[in-house]
Design a protein around this motif. Structure first.
Motif, PDB file in Angstrom:
ATOM      1  N   ALA A   1       0.831  -1.206   0.000  1.00 17.65           N
ATOM      2  CA  ALA A   1       0.000   0.000   0.000  1.00 17.65           C
ATOM      3  C   ALA A   1       0.866   1.258   0.000  1.00 17.65           C
ATOM      4  CB  ALA A   1      -0.927  -0.006   1.209  1.00 17.65           C
ATOM      5  N   ARG A   2       1.950   1.257   0.758  1.00 13.75           N
ATOM      6  CA  ARG A   2       2.839   2.416   0.781  1.00 13.75           C
ATOM      7  C   ARG A   2       3.444   2.660  -0.607  1.00 13.75           C
ATOM      8  NH1 ARG A   2       5.681   1.037   4.844  1.00 13.75           N
ATOM      9  NH2 ARG A   2       7.437   0.046   3.761  1.00 13.75           N
ATOM     10  N   HIS A   3       3.847   1.580  -1.265  1.00 10.97           N
ATOM     11  CA  HIS A   3       4.416   1.723  -2.606  1.00 10.97           C
ATOM     12  C   HIS A   3       3.363   2.256  -3.586  1.00 10.97           C
ATOM     13  CE1 HIS A   3       6.943   0.826  -6.097  1.00 10.97           C
ATOM     14  NE2 HIS A   3       5.845   0.353  -6.665  1.00 10.97           N
ATOM     15  N   HIS A   4       2.143   1.722  -3.480  1.00 13.94           N
ATOM     16  CA  HIS A   4       1.094   2.154  -4.415  1.00 13.94           C
ATOM     17  C   HIS A   4       0.732   3.623  -4.183  1.00 13.94           C
ATOM     18  CE1 HIS A   4      -2.022   1.615  -7.357  1.00 13.94           C
ATOM     19  NE2 HIS A   4      -2.942   2.059  -6.528  1.00 13.94           N
ATOM     20  N   ASN A   5       0.764   4.073  -2.946  1.00 14.25           N
ATOM     21  CA  ASN A   5       0.493   5.487  -2.665  1.00 14.25           C
ATOM     22  C   ASN A   5       1.562   6.381  -3.285  1.00 14.25           C
ATOM     23  OD1 ASN A   5      -1.844   4.949  -1.218  1.00 14.25           O
ATOM     24  ND2 ASN A   5      -0.799   4.890   0.759  1.00 14.25           N
ATOM     25  N   GLN A   6       2.794   5.881  -3.336  1.00 13.37           N
ATOM     26  CA  GLN A   6       3.895   6.643  -3.918  1.00 13.37           C
ATOM     27  C   GLN A   6       3.906   6.567  -5.441  1.00 13.37           C
ATOM     28  OE1 GLN A   6       7.192   4.770  -1.947  1.00 13.37           O
ATOM     29  NE2 GLN A   6       6.944   5.944  -0.045  1.00 13.37           N
ATOM     30  N   HIS A   7       3.289   5.501  -5.993  1.00 13.71           N
ATOM     31  CA  HIS A   7       3.281   5.288  -7.445  1.00 13.71           C
ATOM     32  C   HIS A   7       1.855   4.927  -7.881  1.00 13.71           C
ATOM     33  CE1 HIS A   7       7.708   5.183  -7.341  1.00 13.71           C
ATOM     34  NE2 HIS A   7       7.564   4.463  -6.238  1.00 13.71           N
ATOM     35  N   PRO A   8       0.935   5.877  -7.776  1.00 14.63           N
ATOM     36  CA  PRO A   8      -0.493   5.570  -8.012  1.00 14.63           C
ATOM     37  C   PRO A   8      -0.817   5.158  -9.448  1.00 14.63           C
ATOM     38  CG  PRO A   8      -0.146   7.936  -7.793  1.00 14.63           C
ATOM     39  CD  PRO A   8       1.138   7.283  -7.413  1.00 14.63           C
TER      40      PRO A   8
ATOM     41  N   GLU B   1       0.854   2.974 -11.208  1.00  9.32           N
ATOM     42  CA  GLU B   1       1.177   1.571 -11.428  1.00  9.32           C
ATOM     43  C   GLU B   1      -0.029   0.706 -11.072  1.00  9.32           C
ATOM     44  OE1 GLU B   1       4.637   0.235  -9.424  1.00  9.32           O
ATOM     45  OE2 GLU B   1       5.956   1.791 -10.264  1.00  9.32           O
ATOM     46  N   SER B   2      -0.228  -0.369 -11.810  1.00  8.26           N
ATOM     47  CA  SER B   2      -1.323  -1.289 -11.477  1.00  8.26           C
ATOM     48  C   SER B   2      -1.022  -1.976 -10.155  1.00  8.26           C
ATOM     49  CB  SER B   2      -1.502  -2.328 -12.584  1.00  8.26           C
ATOM     50  OG  SER B   2      -0.318  -3.079 -12.759  1.00  8.26           O
ATOM     51  N   PRO B   3      -2.046  -2.242  -9.345  1.00  6.21           N
ATOM     52  CA  PRO B   3      -1.814  -2.875  -8.037  1.00  6.21           C
ATOM     53  C   PRO B   3      -1.274  -4.291  -8.184  1.00  6.21           C
ATOM     54  CG  PRO B   3      -4.007  -1.873  -8.160  1.00  6.21           C
ATOM     55  CD  PRO B   3      -3.459  -1.891  -9.555  1.00  6.21           C
ATOM     56  N   ILE B   4      -0.493  -4.705  -7.212  1.00  6.77           N
ATOM     57  CA  ILE B   4       0.008  -6.082  -7.159  1.00  6.77           C
ATOM     58  C   ILE B   4      -1.041  -6.998  -6.541  1.00  6.77           C
ATOM     59  CG2 ILE B   4       1.726  -7.579  -6.048  1.00  6.77           C
ATOM     60  CD1 ILE B   4       3.726  -5.278  -6.328  1.00  6.77           C
TER      61      ILE B   4
ATOM     62  N   CYS C   1       2.636 -13.572 -14.828  1.00 14.78           N
ATOM     63  CA  CYS C   1       2.818 -13.926 -13.417  1.00 14.78           C
ATOM     64  C   CYS C   1       4.250 -13.663 -12.978  1.00 14.78           C
ATOM     65  CB  CYS C   1       2.452 -15.387 -13.187  1.00 14.78           C
ATOM     66  SG  CYS C   1       0.696 -15.752 -13.335  1.00 14.78           S
ATOM     67  N   GLU C   2       5.204 -13.977 -13.854  1.00 10.23           N
ATOM     68  CA  GLU C   2       6.604 -13.729 -13.523  1.00 10.23           C
ATOM     69  C   GLU C   2       6.867 -12.242 -13.366  1.00 10.23           C
ATOM     70  OE1 GLU C   2      10.650 -14.070 -16.008  1.00 10.23           O
ATOM     71  OE2 GLU C   2       9.742 -16.032 -15.540  1.00 10.23           O
ATOM     72  N   ALA C   3       6.283 -11.434 -14.239  1.00  7.00           N
ATOM     73  CA  ALA C   3       6.471  -9.986 -14.141  1.00  7.00           C
ATOM     74  C   ALA C   3       5.879  -9.444 -12.844  1.00  7.00           C
ATOM     75  CB  ALA C   3       5.833  -9.300 -15.348  1.00  7.00           C
ATOM     76  N   LEU C   4       4.706  -9.947 -12.458  1.00  5.52           N
ATOM     77  CA  LEU C   4       4.073  -9.501 -11.217  1.00  5.52           C
ATOM     78  C   LEU C   4       4.901  -9.907 -10.007  1.00  5.52           C
ATOM     79  CD1 LEU C   4       1.497  -8.105 -10.105  1.00  5.52           C
ATOM     80  CD2 LEU C   4       0.492 -10.388  -9.883  1.00  5.52           C
ATOM     81  N   LEU C   5       5.423 -11.128 -10.031  1.00  9.15           N
ATOM     82  CA  LEU C   5       6.228 -11.609  -8.911  1.00  9.15           C
ATOM     83  C   LEU C   5       7.529 -10.814  -8.798  1.00  9.15           C
ATOM     84  CD1 LEU C   5       6.187 -13.688  -6.659  1.00  9.15           C
ATOM     85  CD2 LEU C   5       7.267 -15.325  -8.233  1.00  9.15           C
ATOM     86  N   ARG C   6       8.126 -10.477  -9.923  1.00 14.03           N
ATOM     87  CA  ARG C   6       9.338  -9.650  -9.877  1.00 14.03           C
ATOM     88  C   ARG C   6       9.045  -8.276  -9.281  1.00 14.03           C
ATOM     89  NH1 ARG C   6      13.740 -11.681 -12.490  1.00 14.03           N
ATOM     90  NH2 ARG C   6      13.404 -13.403 -13.954  1.00 14.03           N
ATOM     91  N   ARG C   7       7.875  -7.723  -9.573  1.00 15.93           N
ATOM     92  CA  ARG C   7       7.501  -6.444  -8.970  1.00 15.93           C
ATOM     93  C   ARG C   7       7.418  -6.562  -7.451  1.00 15.93           C
ATOM     94  NH1 ARG C   7       2.105  -4.383 -11.194  1.00 15.93           N
ATOM     95  NH2 ARG C   7       2.594  -2.739  -9.681  1.00 15.93           N
ATOM     96  N   LEU C   8       6.836  -7.680  -6.980  1.00 17.26           N
ATOM     97  CA  LEU C   8       6.765  -7.895  -5.532  1.00 17.26           C
ATOM     98  C   LEU C   8       8.160  -7.995  -4.928  1.00 17.26           C
ATOM     99  CD1 LEU C   8       4.750  -8.521  -3.148  1.00 17.26           C
ATOM    100  CD2 LEU C   8       5.278 -10.926  -3.575  1.00 17.26           C
TER     101      LEU C   8
ATOM    102  N   ILE D   1      -3.840  -9.179 -13.440  1.00 15.96           N
ATOM    103  CA  ILE D   1      -3.516 -10.229 -12.477  1.00 15.96           C
ATOM    104  C   ILE D   1      -3.279  -9.599 -11.112  1.00 15.96           C
ATOM    105  CG2 ILE D   1      -1.938 -12.113 -11.883  1.00 15.96           C
ATOM    106  CD1 ILE D   1      -1.279 -12.467 -14.764  1.00 15.96           C
ATOM    107  N   ARG D   2      -3.767 -10.255 -10.079  1.00 17.83           N
ATOM    108  CA  ARG D   2      -3.491  -9.866  -8.698  1.00 17.83           C
ATOM    109  C   ARG D   2      -2.954 -11.076  -7.936  1.00 17.83           C
ATOM    110  NH1 ARG D   2      -4.521  -5.862 -10.960  1.00 17.83           N
ATOM    111  NH2 ARG D   2      -6.002  -4.209 -10.417  1.00 17.83           N
ATOM    112  N   LEU D   3      -2.036 -10.822  -7.031  1.00 17.01           N
ATOM    113  CA  LEU D   3      -1.564 -11.839  -6.098  1.00 17.01           C
ATOM    114  C   LEU D   3      -2.390 -11.762  -4.828  1.00 17.01           C
ATOM    115  CD1 LEU D   3       2.353 -11.858  -6.193  1.00 17.01           C
ATOM    116  CD2 LEU D   3       0.895 -13.891  -6.165  1.00 17.01           C
ATOM    117  N   VAL D   4      -2.694 -12.920  -4.230  1.00 17.56           N
ATOM    118  CA  VAL D   4      -3.441 -12.962  -2.971  1.00 17.56           C
ATOM    119  C   VAL D   4      -2.745 -13.915  -2.003  1.00 17.56           C
ATOM    120  CG1 VAL D   4      -5.646 -12.417  -4.077  1.00 17.56           C
ATOM    121  CG2 VAL D   4      -4.962 -14.810  -3.819  1.00 17.56           C
TER     122      VAL D   4
END
Length: 266
Positions: free
Chosen positions: A148-155, A157-160, A195-202, A227-230
């Motif tokens: 959430a802190r990262h998303h607030n700083q980079h609104p 970007e699509s959410p993880i 999925c790999e791109a999303l995981l690398r973002r995390l 895609i969202r991770l849960v």
């Protein structure tokens, strides 16, 4: 002392092992916790709330938190209550608090995870049903705070992950959280690149997911395959070796067809 009417008791959660039955129950607008020793009642009674509730001893109408029920040497029921505060989530970074009892449950996915109605829309409530669940909810709340802190700083970007809507409370203590409900289906091997791109973002946020089975990637194919991770219950601080292992495991995880990791809807 005034006693609580048994007609108002609702067992919200239960867990039974070889030694004890553990119960989370609501009476009115308060929640209490019972521990009942194995053998106090027969197995059917321990497992079935409609059989158990009439056989419970009188429950005092006072702010107790836990009660232990057993039998004395003569076979009579005995009970001991405590007012000690229960453990709670310490990572409380979001400004919103929601009383879990005020949410209408519409679907149960598994113990401690429900679809609920919140502000007229479906949401996901995830709670610590018992004390041993606190650690995993704490870990997940911590992971969401970083995202959430990262998303607030980079609104832009699509959410993880799904949006974190607020913390859930019970008798005033924080014991869960509320998430945006994300519609989607489990990822498959065709989604490997995304999925790999999303995981690398995390990983770039300094987090390891810890459980990258295909059911923890939700793909919304209707709105362009977002895609969202849960399920961040096993999240950890970044370790390069674990990050590489997580990425290398993706092809096998996304091709998996046995149902391992899937949510059972009840």
């Amino acid at each position: 002392m005034t006693m609580l009417p048994k007609s108002d008791i609702e067992i919200l959660s239960q867990y039974i092992d070889d030694e004890n039955g553990y119960y989370r129950l609501r009476v009115g607008r308060r929640v209490h916790y019972l521990t009942i020793s194995s053998g106090v009642f027969d197995d059917d009674t321990m497992c079935r709330p409609y059989l158990l509730i009439p056989k419970l001893p009188d429950l005092p109408d006072s702010p107790w938190t836990t009660m232990v029920i057993s039998r004395d040497k003569n076979g009579s029921l005995t009970s001991t209550t405590s007012t000690d505060p229960l453990p709670e989530i310490q990572t409380t970074w979001h400004e919103l608090r929601v009383d879990v009892l005020k949410l209408e449950r519409t679907r149960r996915f598994r113990s401690g995870v429900h679809e609920v109605q919140y502000n007229g829309a479906p949401a996901i409530a995830k709670i610590a049903c018992f004390q041993w669940d606190i650690a995993r909810i704490e870990r997940e709340s911590w992971a969401y705070s970083i995202m959430a802190r990262h998303h607030n700083q980079h609104p832009n970007e699509s959410p993880i992950a799904p949006n974190f809507l607020g913390h859930l409370t019970e008798n005033g203590r924080t014991m869960g959280f509320l998430l945006q409900k994300v519609n989607g289906e489990p990822a498959c091997i065709d989604d490997l690149a995304n999925c790999e791109a999303l995981l690398r973002r995390l990983h770039r946020l300094g987090l390891i997911h810890g459980d990258v089975n295909r059911y923890n990637f939700l793909v919304d194919r209707i709105s362009g395959s977002s895609i969202r991770l849960v399920d961040f219950e096993h999240a950890e601080e970044l370790d390069e070796g674990l990050a590489r292992a997580e990425l290398l495991s993706l092809p096998v995880e996304l091709a998996e067809e046995t149902g391992r990791g899937a949510t059972v809807i009840l």
